[in-house]
Write an enzyme that holds these catalytic residues in place. Structure first.
Site, PDB file in Angstrom:
ATOM      1  N   LYS A   2       0.677  -1.245   0.019  1.00  0.00           N
ATOM      2  CA  LYS A   2      -0.074   0.072  -0.038  1.00  0.00           C
ATOM      3  C   LYS A   2       0.947   1.331   0.080  1.00  0.00           C
ATOM      4  O   LYS A   2       0.425   2.242  -0.443  1.00  0.00           O
ATOM      5  CB  LYS A   2      -0.944  -0.160   1.195  1.00  0.00           C
ATOM      6  CG  LYS A   2      -1.868  -1.215   1.524  1.00  0.00           C
ATOM      7  CD  LYS A   2      -2.864  -1.416   0.564  1.00  0.00           C
ATOM      8  CE  LYS A   2      -3.466  -2.538   0.696  1.00  0.00           C
ATOM      9  NZ  LYS A   2      -4.693  -2.563   0.033  1.00  0.00           N
TER      10      LYS A   2
HETATM   11  C1  LIG Z   1      -1.093  -7.648   2.561  1.00  0.00           C
HETATM   12  C2  LIG Z   1      -2.112  -7.726   1.419  1.00  0.00           C
HETATM   13  N1  LIG Z   1      -2.208  -8.576   0.364  1.00  0.00           N
HETATM   14  C3  LIG Z   1      -2.955  -8.499  -0.564  1.00  0.00           C
HETATM   15  C4  LIG Z   1      -4.127  -7.624  -0.397  1.00  0.00           C
HETATM   16  C5  LIG Z   1      -5.210  -7.610  -1.217  1.00  0.00           C
HETATM   17  O1  LIG Z   1      -4.921  -6.609  -2.409  1.00  0.00           O
HETATM   18  P1  LIG Z   1      -6.275  -5.962  -3.135  1.00  0.00           P
HETATM   19  O2  LIG Z   1      -7.165  -5.392  -2.109  1.00  0.00           O
HETATM   20  O3  LIG Z   1      -5.649  -4.798  -3.900  1.00  0.00           O
HETATM   21  O4  LIG Z   1      -6.897  -6.986  -3.773  1.00  0.00           O
HETATM   22  C6  LIG Z   1      -4.155  -6.634   0.692  1.00  0.00           C
HETATM   23  C7  LIG Z   1      -5.212  -5.703   0.965  1.00  0.00           C
HETATM   24  O5  LIG Z   1      -5.669  -5.109  -0.006  1.00  0.00           O
HETATM   25  C8  LIG Z   1      -3.289  -6.504   1.593  1.00  0.00           C
HETATM   26  O6  LIG Z   1      -2.956  -5.642   2.666  1.00  0.00           O
HETATM   27  N1  LIG Z   2      -6.428  -5.208   2.387  1.00  0.00           N
HETATM   28  C1  LIG Z   2      -6.673  -3.604   2.374  1.00  0.00           C
HETATM   29  C2  LIG Z   2      -8.259  -3.588   2.088  1.00  0.00           C
HETATM   30  C3  LIG Z   2      -8.547  -2.141   1.396  1.00  0.00           C
HETATM   31  O1  LIG Z   2      -8.269  -2.077   0.039  1.00  0.00           O
HETATM   32  P1  LIG Z   2      -8.178  -0.706  -0.474  1.00  0.00           P
HETATM   33  O2  LIG Z   2      -6.998  -1.236  -1.520  1.00  0.00           O
HETATM   34  O3  LIG Z   2      -9.252  -0.694  -1.112  1.00  0.00           O
HETATM   35  O4  LIG Z   2      -7.658   0.320   0.143  1.00  0.00           O
HETATM   36  C4  LIG Z   2      -6.450  -3.067   3.596  1.00  0.00           C
HETATM   37  O5  LIG Z   2      -5.311  -3.545   3.900  1.00  0.00           O
HETATM   38  O6  LIG Z   2      -7.147  -2.246   4.310  1.00  0.00           O
END
Ligand SMILES: Cc1ncc(COP(=O)(O)O)c(C=O)c1O
Ligand SMILES: N[C@@H](CCOP(=O)(O)O)C(=O)O
Length: 462
Positions: A112
């Site tokens: 993120k």
């Molecule tokens: C460590 C981790 N892996 C994978 C994901 C999944 O990613 P996305 O929500 O973009 O599919 C998340 C949360 O979004 C996460 O925090």
């Molecule tokens: N796994 C995510 C969930 C939110 O996902 P986002 O990409 O829409 O912000 C988290 O860690 O909060």
């Protein structure tokens, strides 16, 4: 560059407005009206460039004139200067034709940070120009929240409220959200799970009186800027492995579908991605949808990969929109079915479009532990449970082109699961070694729209 809503009726916006607006006013998500294309020559020229330069070249065509070249270069440079690895997103080989893309070298140890650090910089430039202040509200299953807080803490013109499901994030994730002392940071523990938190955020955007009175803005992947920043590492990884002269495949641990959707945008820009594989944990709604055509919400089961404990996968709406050929009316109908009855059937034409673009797989809790243990023993690499879900599913899809699994978080964010698998407790990096000693500050709130709106109105700076 113009941005349209997936539900077809919200105002069409430029990049900066889409960045600050968050959810479209018809409840949809903004997507670019057309995706800029890079030819093979341009893609080949990216190989070996610093991450920041690739980011500039990939992101620039999506921005139009809203930010000058100098502003964008400055924002990118500041965003990634806080990463602990010079490559920003290094690739590590774990088996013949199987590579892991380490996306956890940012300040909060999850992928993120790639997007959040950059949109934090872009928000600051835009708000300074406009002289505005905003209230950011985000929902998190653990990683988005800590990355957002890190990017926006201490800013004068921002209040940030992060809703997380009480008791359903790891201790490291919780502490990353509850220990920053800055007065503009508000961590809110909500009774419920991530989908409840995300629904509350979307409901706040659909409450126009509230939205306009507090100047609401979004940092979840509702925000197109989040997705855009994540497109970049598909280019750095693929070109390092021979693209555009060689195809590459990616497997992405998936929850809210933002990360894998960014991969599809990279492919639409011209990157030769043969396969994009959705990897789910036992909350496998996306895998079920891709194999049965029925998107049907079941209860969320807590897993050792809690950030992926999601059933209402926000960005799937963007994938549906593109697969429908941009039919906002159809997408609106499907989303209304989802809200009303907890499910929808994917129309056949859209299903074919999705299956052309995405494969999928599911990984059980036992397989997650086994994968962490096995890769630890055979390669020395320690994966977090989310990345292990990805690696296990990827193993079923390895072919004659390189497969890249996205490693989305640092193992030290999930020490219990990693210790169970390897009998070794992964230490936090030195810079956050005192995380367990810092005092926590958190609001507890019922999962109720009125209660949360009241809390936000009371706590935000006037
Ligand atoms: C460590 C981790 N892996 C994978 C994901 C999944 O990613 P996305 O929500 O973009 O599919 C998340 C949360 O979004 C996460 O925090
Ligand atoms: N796994 C995510 C969930 C939110 O996902 P986002 O990409 O829409 O912000 C988290 O860690 O909060």
């Amino acid at each position: 560059m113009r941005y349209v809503s997936t539900r077809g009726t919200a105002p069409i916006l430029g990049f900066e407005d889409a960045l600050l607006t968050g959810l479209a006013r018809d409840g949809g998500l903004y997507v670019p009206q057309s995706v800029p294309h890079m030819d093979a020559h341009e893609i080949a020229a990216l190989a070996g460039l610093p991450y920041e330069e690739v980011a500039f070249q990939v992101i620039r065509p999506f921005i139009g004139d809203d930010f000058s070249e100098d502003e964008l270069r400055g924002a990118i440079s500041r965003a990634y200067s806080v990463f602990a690895h010079p490559a920003r997103a290094p690739l590590v080989q774990v088996a013949p034709q199987h590579f892991v893309l380490e996306l956890f070298h940012g300040p909060t140890l999850a992928f993120k940070d790639f997007a959040m650090q950059l949109i934090g910089q872009l928000f600051q430039i835009a708000m300074k120009k406009r002289g505005e202040r905003v209230t950011i509200v985000g929902a998190t299953s653990g990683d988005t929240g800590s990355a957002a807080i890190e990017a926006f803490r201490g800013l004068d013109n921002v209040d940030i409220f992060i809703l997380y499901p009480h008791g359903r994030v790891s201790e490291v994730q919780r502490r990353q959200m509850t220990t920053p002392p800055e007065a503009n940071v508000h961590a809110v523990a909500v009774d419920g799970h991530f989908d409840d938190c995300q629904a509350l955020v979307k409901d706040m955007f659909n409450d126009f009186d509230f939205r306009d009175s507090v100047g609401l803005s979004a940092v979840n992947s509702i925000n197109w800027g989040r997705v855009l920043a994540q497109v970049v590492y598909y280019f750095t990884a693929a070109t390092a492995l021979g693209a555009p002269h060689r195809e590459v495949a990616f497997t992405v641990p998936t929850g809210n579908f933002g990360d894998i959707f960014a991969g599809d945008i990279a492919r639409r820009m011209g990157l030769p991605i043969r396969e994009l594989v959705i990897a789910t944990n036992r909350n496998d709604i996306l895998h079920r949808a891709m194999t049965t055509g029925s998107y049907s919400v079941e209860g969320v089961a807590p897993t050792m990969s809690p950030s992926m404990d999601i059933q209402v996968s926000s960005n799937f709406e963007r994938a549906l929109y593109l697969a429908s050929g941009g039919d906002g009316e159809v997408v609106k109908g499907l989303m209304e079915d989802l809200k009303g009855q907890g499910s929808f059937s994917i129309p056949q034409g859209i299903m074919e479009g999705l299956q052309e673009r995405y494969a999928s797989g599911r990984c059980s809790e036992e397989e997650t532990l086994e994968t962490i243990a096995r890769l630890h023993a055979t390669t020395g690499m320690t994966l977090c449970p989310h990345s292990a879900v990805g690696a296990r599913v990827a193993e079923d899809h390895v072919s004659d082109v390189p497969m890249v699994t996205l490693a989305t978080a640092h193992p030290a964010k999930f020490p219990d699961a990693v210790e169970e698998a390897t009998q070794e407790r992964p230490p936090l990096p030195h810079r956050m070694a005192d995380l367990y000693d810092r005092p926590e500050r958190v609001e507890r709130c019922a999962g109720d729209l009125q209660a949360i709106e009241t809390l936000i109105k009371e706590r935000r700076a006037a």
